[in-house]
Write a protein that holds these residues in place. Structure first.
Motif, PDB file in Angstrom:
ATOM      1  N   UNK A 136      -4.302  -0.344   2.760  1.00 30.67           N
ATOM      2  CA  UNK A 136      -3.245  -0.028   3.717  1.00 30.67           C
ATOM      3  C   UNK A 136      -2.420   1.166   3.275  1.00 30.67           C
ATOM      4  N   UNK A 137      -2.353   1.454   1.991  1.00 26.55           N
ATOM      5  CA  UNK A 137      -1.665   2.663   1.536  1.00 26.55           C
ATOM      6  C   UNK A 137      -2.420   3.917   2.004  1.00 26.55           C
ATOM      7  N   UNK A 138      -3.730   3.911   1.836  1.00 26.31           N
ATOM      8  CA  UNK A 138      -4.550   5.053   2.262  1.00 26.31           C
ATOM      9  C   UNK A 138      -4.504   5.198   3.785  1.00 26.31           C
ATOM     10  N   UNK A 139      -4.599   4.072   4.494  1.00 19.26           N
ATOM     11  CA  UNK A 139      -4.552   4.120   5.954  1.00 19.26           C
ATOM     12  C   UNK A 139      -3.179   4.580   6.433  1.00 19.26           C
ATOM     13  N   UNK A 140      -2.115   4.161   5.736  1.00 17.38           N
ATOM     14  CA  UNK A 140      -0.765   4.592   6.096  1.00 17.38           C
ATOM     15  C   UNK A 140      -0.625   6.105   5.945  1.00 17.38           C
ATOM     16  N   UNK A 141      -1.181   6.658   4.887  1.00 14.89           N
ATOM     17  CA  UNK A 141      -1.134   8.114   4.711  1.00 14.89           C
ATOM     18  C   UNK A 141      -1.889   8.829   5.834  1.00 14.89           C
ATOM     19  N   UNK A 142      -2.996   8.264   6.275  1.00 15.12           N
ATOM     20  CA  UNK A 142      -3.724   8.837   7.410  1.00 15.12           C
ATOM     21  C   UNK A 142      -2.903   8.753   8.689  1.00 15.12           C
TER      22      UNK A 142
END
Length: 163
Positions: A136-142
């Motif tokens: 979810x951290x990576x998806x949040x950055x996207x």
């Protein structure tokens, strides 16, 4: 008698190979995270079935099915076919809820139950919490990148640039 075709002219029939995900998905960070989430959720599900904490088995089963669905959706490029759904937001919400639920049930499984399968499910649950949090951290950055691009394309952003 017919001559055989050259090796590069015709591809062999797909068979079971068509069920396998493409290599570019397995090599990507998203594909590896979805695969890890699916495997961890299935292991946790099996541990809860074998433990005294069977009341917790529904959450890993649902997360396993959701991660597996998204894995095959990305593998078959459904995210490109169905533009009406915003896939990163759906994936972000899935990861946030999974991380919170796994953290809560892992604490309960480790502290309340004394059998080995519950303890193993709790430990795998903590590992799954970390994997879902990374996702979810990576998806949040996207998502943030997408929203910043979307705000510069808005009519208000163009008016301020034109002045």
């Amino acid at each position: 008698m017919e001559e055989p075709e050259p090796a590069g002219a015709a591809a062999p029939p797909p068979g079971l190979r068509s069920l396998l995900p493409p290599r570019e998905l397995l090599g990507s960070r998203k594909g590896q995270l979805l695969l890890a989430e699916s495997v961890l959720s299935f292991i946790i599900f099996i541990c809860y079935i074998a433990s005294l904490a069977t009341s917790f088995m529904m959450a890993p089963l649902l997360e396993f099915l959701l991660a597996l669905f998204l894995f095959f959706a990305y593998a078959s490029k459904l995210n490109e076919k169905f533009k009406g759904l915003y896939w990163p937001l759906m994936d972000f919400l899935r990861c946030v809820t999974a991380a919170i639920i796994y953290f809560a049930i892992s604490i309960a499984a480790v502290s309340k139950y004394n059998d080995g399968a519950s303890k193993a499910a709790g430990v795998f649950g903590f590992i799954a919490t970390i994997v879902f949090a990374i996702d979810f951290y990576i998806t949040f950055n996207d998502l943030v990148t997408f929203l910043k691009q979307g705000s510069s394309d808005s009519p208000e952003g163009r008016k301020s640039e034109g002045k």
